[in-house]
Design a protein around this motif. Structure first.
Motif, PDB file in Angstrom:
ATOM      1  N   ALA A  28      -6.940   1.055   0.826  1.00  0.00           N
ATOM      2  CA  ALA A  28      -6.817  -0.379   0.576  1.00  0.00           C
ATOM      3  C   ALA A  28      -6.335  -0.682  -0.839  1.00  0.00           C
ATOM      4  O   ALA A  28      -5.779  -1.760  -1.092  1.00  0.00           O
ATOM      5  CB  ALA A  28      -8.140  -1.081   0.838  1.00  0.00           C
ATOM      6  N   ASN A  29      -6.562   0.248  -1.767  1.00  0.00           N
ATOM      7  CA  ASN A  29      -6.111   0.047  -3.151  1.00  0.00           C
ATOM      8  C   ASN A  29      -6.054   1.403  -3.862  1.00  0.00           C
ATOM      9  O   ASN A  29      -6.945   1.739  -4.665  1.00  0.00           O
ATOM     10  CB  ASN A  29      -7.056  -0.909  -3.888  1.00  0.00           C
ATOM     11  CG  ASN A  29      -6.471  -1.394  -5.207  1.00  0.00           C
ATOM     12  OD1 ASN A  29      -5.600  -0.751  -5.788  1.00  0.00           O
ATOM     13  ND2 ASN A  29      -6.964  -2.525  -5.691  1.00  0.00           N
ATOM     14  N   PRO A  30      -5.025   2.209  -3.582  1.00  0.00           N
ATOM     15  CA  PRO A  30      -4.952   3.573  -4.125  1.00  0.00           C
ATOM     16  C   PRO A  30      -5.059   3.662  -5.642  1.00  0.00           C
ATOM     17  O   PRO A  30      -5.770   4.526  -6.154  1.00  0.00           O
ATOM     18  CB  PRO A  30      -3.576   4.055  -3.648  1.00  0.00           C
ATOM     19  CG  PRO A  30      -3.287   3.236  -2.440  1.00  0.00           C
ATOM     20  CD  PRO A  30      -3.887   1.896  -2.702  1.00  0.00           C
ATOM     21  N   MET A  31      -4.384   2.777  -6.357  1.00  0.00           N
ATOM     22  CA  MET A  31      -4.389   2.851  -7.815  1.00  0.00           C
ATOM     23  C   MET A  31      -5.781   2.583  -8.384  1.00  0.00           C
ATOM     24  O   MET A  31      -6.236   3.266  -9.295  1.00  0.00           O
ATOM     25  CB  MET A  31      -3.383   1.842  -8.404  1.00  0.00           C
ATOM     26  CG  MET A  31      -1.943   2.148  -8.057  1.00  0.00           C
ATOM     27  SD  MET A  31      -1.379   3.753  -8.701  1.00  0.00           S
ATOM     28  CE  MET A  31      -1.334   3.402 -10.461  1.00  0.00           C
ATOM     29  N   TYR A  32      -6.457   1.586  -7.829  1.00  0.00           N
ATOM     30  CA  TYR A  32      -7.788   1.235  -8.323  1.00  0.00           C
ATOM     31  C   TYR A  32      -8.777   2.359  -8.066  1.00  0.00           C
ATOM     32  O   TYR A  32      -9.527   2.761  -8.974  1.00  0.00           O
ATOM     33  CB  TYR A  32      -8.280  -0.052  -7.651  1.00  0.00           C
ATOM     34  CG  TYR A  32      -9.657  -0.484  -8.103  1.00  0.00           C
ATOM     35  CD1 TYR A  32      -9.831  -1.163  -9.300  1.00  0.00           C
ATOM     36  CD2 TYR A  32     -10.784  -0.217  -7.328  1.00  0.00           C
ATOM     37  CE1 TYR A  32     -11.090  -1.573  -9.728  1.00  0.00           C
ATOM     38  CE2 TYR A  32     -12.043  -0.619  -7.739  1.00  0.00           C
ATOM     39  CZ  TYR A  32     -12.193  -1.294  -8.935  1.00  0.00           C
ATOM     40  OH  TYR A  32     -13.448  -1.680  -9.354  1.00  0.00           O
ATOM     41  N   LYS A  69      -0.618  -3.404   5.117  1.00  0.00           N
ATOM     42  CA  LYS A  69      -1.233  -3.157   6.424  1.00  0.00           C
ATOM     43  C   LYS A  69      -2.708  -2.785   6.300  1.00  0.00           C
ATOM     44  O   LYS A  69      -3.486  -2.991   7.230  1.00  0.00           O
ATOM     45  CB  LYS A  69      -0.487  -2.027   7.153  1.00  0.00           C
ATOM     46  CG  LYS A  69       0.858  -2.455   7.709  1.00  0.00           C
ATOM     47  CD  LYS A  69       1.381  -1.477   8.757  1.00  0.00           C
ATOM     48  CE  LYS A  69       1.675  -0.116   8.168  1.00  0.00           C
ATOM     49  NZ  LYS A  69       2.297   0.783   9.181  1.00  0.00           N
ATOM     50  N   ASN A  70      -3.088  -2.224   5.154  1.00  0.00           N
ATOM     51  CA  ASN A  70      -4.476  -1.794   4.958  1.00  0.00           C
ATOM     52  C   ASN A  70      -5.379  -2.904   4.406  1.00  0.00           C
ATOM     53  O   ASN A  70      -6.558  -2.660   4.146  1.00  0.00           O
ATOM     54  CB  ASN A  70      -4.520  -0.598   4.000  1.00  0.00           C
ATOM     55  CG  ASN A  70      -4.059   0.688   4.669  1.00  0.00           C
ATOM     56  OD1 ASN A  70      -4.371   0.932   5.833  1.00  0.00           O
ATOM     57  ND2 ASN A  70      -3.310   1.516   3.948  1.00  0.00           N
ATOM     58  N   GLN A  71      -4.826  -4.103   4.229  1.00  0.00           N
ATOM     59  CA  GLN A  71      -5.625  -5.213   3.720  1.00  0.00           C
ATOM     60  C   GLN A  71      -6.250  -6.006   4.859  1.00  0.00           C
ATOM     61  O   GLN A  71      -5.551  -6.540   5.714  1.00  0.00           O
ATOM     62  CB  GLN A  71      -4.762  -6.147   2.857  1.00  0.00           C
ATOM     63  CG  GLN A  71      -4.060  -5.464   1.693  1.00  0.00           C
ATOM     64  CD  GLN A  71      -4.994  -4.634   0.843  1.00  0.00           C
ATOM     65  OE1 GLN A  71      -6.053  -5.107   0.413  1.00  0.00           O
ATOM     66  NE2 GLN A  71      -4.612  -3.391   0.599  1.00  0.00           N
TER      67      GLN A  71
END
Length: 242
Positions: A113-117, A237-239
């Motif tokens: 949902a948020n790879p960087m975070y 799409k993952n949100q």
């Protein structure tokens, strides 16, 4: 069991063994973070165990059947540690590893949902683990740090790292994965919300419309690389909010 030929002593021993190994199973699952979420089935299983085996000790872990260890740490802080099994609670290293394993599991699960975070959260966890193993961080301070990190992992919205306009999980994901460009994240979020149709992920034409909307916004910021467009499309799409 009597009809099957077991003596009273054998029956009691079997019941005691079942109680023991049920508790061991729970402790291993909790310590490793390696468990499947079966909340809808576990209450019935606990009822059977309590009714027919009398596994009183298994109730010690009941709090964790409806909330994960990480969720309890976020909600209760160090008070949550009192609910851990005694064998883990009385061993600082075992308790630290249980928290770390459970936190790592959440990071891995939430990463799409948020790879960087969550990559940043993983780095912070690695640093805390390293400090603990090198004994360069007091245990009390380590617990405070790991609980604070648990809060950031479970509730990114509680951090102060985002502008006021970046006020949803979806916007935060776009912001973190688009070079922390606030204007682009807000514009893309608005474009997706006004473009997407119900069930768009499972419909080729609806999905294409969302991808075209993403392409349009990214192009306005001179981003035309197909791989980058595909990366952001997968992120969208993952949100859950979209």
């Amino acid at each position: 069991m009597k009809e099957a030929g077991y003596t009273e002593k054998e029956i009691e021993q079997i019941k005691a063994d079942i109680k023991h190994f049920e508790n061991v199973r729970k402790e291993i699952q909790l310590a490793s973070g390696d468990y499947i979420d079966l909340k809808q089935y576990e209450p019935a299983m606990r009822h059977l165990i309590d009714s027919y085996i009398g596994a009183d000790e298994s109730r010690m872990l009941a709090n964790f059947d409806d909330m994960s260890l990480v969720e309890l740490l976020v909600e209760k802080g160090q008070e949550a540690l009192k609910d851990l099994p005694k064998s883990i609670r009385d061993n600082p290293d075992a308790m630290a590893e249980a928290i770390e394993n459970n936190l790592r599991k959440v990071i891995i699960e939430e990463s799409p949902a948020n790879p960087m975070y969550y990559e940043k959260m993983s780095v912070l966890l690695d640093e805390l683990i390293k400090l603990r193993k090198e004994a360069t961080l007091e245990y009390e301070k380590y617990l405070n740090e790991i609980i604070a990190l648990s809060g950031k992992v479970k509730k990114p919205n509680t951090t102060s790292d985002y502008p006021t306009s970046i006020n949803t999980n979806a916007k935060r994901a776009l912001f973190d994965n688009l070079g922390r460009n606030e204007a682009m994240a807000v514009k893309l979020d608005n474009k997706i919300l006004t473009t997407k149709k119900d069930g768009w992920r499972d419909n080729i034409q609806k999905s294409k419309a969302v991808r075209n909307a993403i392409t349009e916004v990214l192009k306005s910021y001179s981003i035309t690389d197909d791989n980058e467009i595909h990366r952001i499309f997968d992120l969208v799409k993952n949100q859950r909010e979209y």
